[in-house]
Design an enzyme around this catalytic site. Structure first.
Site, mmCIF file in Angstrom:
data_model
loop_
_atom_site.group_PDB
_atom_site.id
_atom_site.type_symbol
_atom_site.label_atom_id
_atom_site.label_comp_id
_atom_site.label_asym_id
_atom_site.label_seq_id
_atom_site.Cartn_x
_atom_site.Cartn_y
_atom_site.Cartn_z
ATOM 1 N N ASP A 135 0.867 -1.180 0.000
ATOM 2 C CA ASP A 135 0.000 0.000 0.000
ATOM 3 C C ASP A 135 0.903 1.230 0.000
ATOM 4 O OD1 ASP A 135 -2.331 1.645 0.317
ATOM 5 O OD2 ASP A 135 -1.906 1.777 2.451
ATOM 6 N N SER A 136 0.293 2.393 -0.191
ATOM 7 C CA SER A 136 1.061 3.631 -0.134
ATOM 8 C C SER A 136 1.609 3.866 1.272
ATOM 9 C CB SER A 136 0.144 4.796 -0.491
ATOM 10 O OG SER A 136 -0.883 4.884 0.475
ATOM 11 N N TYR B 294 -0.486 8.513 -1.897
ATOM 12 C CA TYR B 294 -0.527 8.307 -3.344
ATOM 13 C C TYR B 294 -1.723 9.061 -3.954
ATOM 14 C CZ TYR B 294 2.787 4.278 -3.485
ATOM 15 O OH TYR B 294 3.886 3.458 -3.435
ATOM 16 N N CYS C 98 -4.447 -1.288 -2.025
ATOM 17 C CA CYS C 98 -4.558 0.154 -2.208
ATOM 18 C C CYS C 98 -5.444 0.399 -3.423
ATOM 19 C CB CYS C 98 -3.158 0.721 -2.438
ATOM 20 S SG CYS C 98 -3.110 2.475 -2.793
ATOM 21 N N ASN C 99 -6.568 1.032 -3.202
ATOM 22 C CA ASN C 99 -7.478 1.318 -4.310
ATOM 23 C C ASN C 99 -6.824 2.272 -5.310
ATOM 24 O OD1 ASN C 99 -10.487 0.407 -3.329
ATOM 25 N ND2 ASN C 99 -9.170 0.928 -1.621
ATOM 26 N N THR C 100 -6.036 3.202 -4.769
ATOM 27 C CA THR C 100 -5.420 4.211 -5.623
ATOM 28 C C THR C 100 -4.409 3.578 -6.570
ATOM 29 O OG1 THR C 100 -5.615 5.644 -3.698
ATOM 30 C CG2 THR C 100 -4.305 6.473 -5.534
ATOM 31 N N CYS D 22 -10.886 3.260 0.368
ATOM 32 C CA CYS D 22 -9.443 3.430 0.590
ATOM 33 C C CYS D 22 -9.103 2.585 1.811
ATOM 34 C CB CYS D 22 -9.136 4.908 0.844
ATOM 35 S SG CYS D 22 -7.472 5.204 1.464
ATOM 36 N N THR D 23 -8.025 1.849 1.717
ATOM 37 C CA THR D 23 -7.745 0.911 2.812
ATOM 38 C C THR D 23 -7.387 1.619 4.126
ATOM 39 O OG1 THR D 23 -5.519 0.703 1.873
ATOM 40 C CG2 THR D 23 -7.098 -1.034 1.358
ATOM 41 N N HIS D 24 -6.928 2.861 4.024
ATOM 42 C CA HIS D 24 -6.685 3.618 5.261
ATOM 43 C C HIS D 24 -7.994 3.852 6.023
ATOM 44 C CE1 HIS D 24 -2.777 4.588 3.440
ATOM 45 N NE2 HIS D 24 -2.402 5.100 4.607
HETATM 46 N N1 DGL Z 1 -4.658 3.363 1.044
HETATM 47 C C1 DGL Z 1 -4.686 3.772 -0.285
HETATM 48 C C2 DGL Z 1 -6.017 3.455 -0.984
HETATM 49 O O1 DGL Z 1 -6.615 2.489 -0.702
HETATM 50 C C3 DGL Z 1 -4.137 5.095 -0.686
HETATM 51 C C4 DGL Z 1 -4.043 6.185 0.276
HETATM 52 C C5 DGL Z 1 -3.135 7.295 -0.224
HETATM 53 O O2 DGL Z 1 -1.935 7.106 -0.156
HETATM 54 O O3 DGL Z 1 -3.630 8.342 -0.691
HETATM 55 O O4 DGL Z 1 -6.477 4.127 -1.844
#
Ligand code: DGL
Length: 386
Positions: free
Chosen positions: A11-12, A43, A74-76, A187-189
């Site tokens: 992930d980012s 990201y 990470c979706n991004t 977003c996984t965060h």
């Molecule tokens: N956790 C990541 C996601 O699922 C990206 C978060 C980021 O770095 O902006 O999209």
């Protein structure tokens, strides 16, 4: 690549730990190498080219480490880089996308009002536009970029109630939340904010993330390639990060340990509601000799109170309880009579993934059998049949 090889998850930054943790819980035999790119996070506010470059460097390193599959937690990064990575590397690459379908399907045909919270880049990318196109005619969808929520996790402020709630209010006060049916955590965060979202939203609004679907998909892919780790392997997670500070290492470790369990999830039969209904009303079938060669009941499920099983929910639940106790992966097949498209029901058990594939139905047979396939008997693709 051997089935005992690790799975690379990245992930980012720290968000993907929510996915790694779920892999650990559902697939305890697997070795997981987690890489968080916190030095380059977020990201979500970068250009697709930058994200592609960063993702490529990570996957290249995973390949050098001999991983059998990569999960882009990470979706991004999935939106920006998954296709290119799949073209470039010859291992399964599992991506993620906001679980919009799950949110819309909850309405069983009724129009749903869904907020998709994600990063600006995820919501800007073509992948999300295509996803929106599938559902926007029948549902009302509000894409909401929330970059601030990524920063809070990376800065270790997740326990600061005031900061978190203030940020959530900034993003969501514009909505009449009492009219919202679901919020998708794209977003996984954001998965770490589940309790805060619960506080913000009325009880009627569901909070949905894509982690479960991703881990289920990973299990299905590895299984189809005969690459699930053997049952006698003790899995683990190794955490690494491009930010090598002690602060990040501690933060990562604490997120891994403290992520809230969702025990109720493990009991749900997933799949579309129609399939669920079909199964609840009873599915009947019979095991044939061909199956018997390839599939077998675990010895203690063959007879006694729980076996052979019929397709009724009670028997199925009882079988699942036993599978959970025995730490088995179970692949349950309701056996055929009348050909029909394969119907796959997946049930997660704490130790793994359990799948029901209903091949045919034969109502006049009052008894069906659920064949449990052991993880050490991987079905090879070339064996065909089921
Ligand atoms: N956790 C990541 C996601 O699922 C990206 C978060 C980021 O770095 O902006 O999209």
């Amino acid at each position: 690549m051997a089935s005992t090889a690790p799975i690379g998850v990245f992930d980012s930054g720290l968000g993907g730990i929510s996915v790694a943790r779920e892999i650990r819980r559902d697939m305890p035999n697997e070795h997981v190498l987690y890489f968080g790119d916190s030095a380059n996070a977020p990201y979500g506010t970068k250009s697709p080219e930058q994200v592609r470059e960063l993702s490529d460097a990570i996957v290249k390193r995973f390949v050098e480490q001999g991983v059998k599959a990569v999960v882009i937690a990470c979706n991004t990064a999935t939106s920006a880089a998954a296709n290119e990575l799949r073209d470039r590397y010859d291992i399964p690459i599992i991506g993620m996308e906001p679980a919009l379908k799950v949110a819309c399907d909850r309405g069983h045909g009724n129009r749903q009002r869904v907020i998709v919270a994600a990063t600006p880049l995820t919501l800007r990318e073509r992948k999300f536009a295509v996803l929106m196109d599938r559902f926007k005619a029948d549902h009302t969808i509000f894409p909401e970029p929330c970059p601030g929520l990524v920063e809070i996790v990376e800065h270790g402020q997740l326990d600061d109630h005031d900061v978190v709630m203030r940020t959530l209010h900034q993003y969501f006060d514009q909505y009449d939340l009492s009219t919202i049916d679901a919020v998708v955590l794209g977003c996984t965060h954001f998965v770490f904010y589940r309790d805060y979202f619960r506080e913000l939203l009325p009880d009627t609004a569901e909070i949905i993330d894509g982690n479960e679907g991703t881990v289920r998909h990973l299990g299905v892919v590895l299984e189809s390639l005969g690459k699930l780790a053997p049952e006698d392997t003790e899995g683990d997670i190794k955490l690494a990060n491009s930010d090598t500070s002690v602060r990040i290492a501690q933060l990562a470790q604490s997120l891994l340990l403290t992520l809230r369990e969702c025990p109720d999830k493990a009991r749900k039969v997933r799949g579309n509601p129609k399939k669920g209904r079909r199964e609840r009303t009873g599915a009947y079938g019979q095991q044939n000799s061909d199956d018997r060669r390839r599939w077998r009941f675990p010895r203690d499920l063959r007879r006694g109170r729980d076996g052979p099983h019929d397709g009724r929910p009670r028997a199925r639940r009882s079988l699942l309880r036993r599978l959970r106790r025995q730490r088995q992966y179970g692949f349950l097949y309701l056996r055929p009579a009348r050909p029909q498209p394969h119907v796959l029901h997946t049930v997660r058990i704490p130790q793994g993934i359990c799948q029901f594939r209903q091949l045919h139905q034969k109502p006049q047979l009052r008894q069906s059998r659920l064949c449990v396939r052991h993880a050490e008997q991987p079905r090879r693709r070339e064996s065909g049949g089921l």
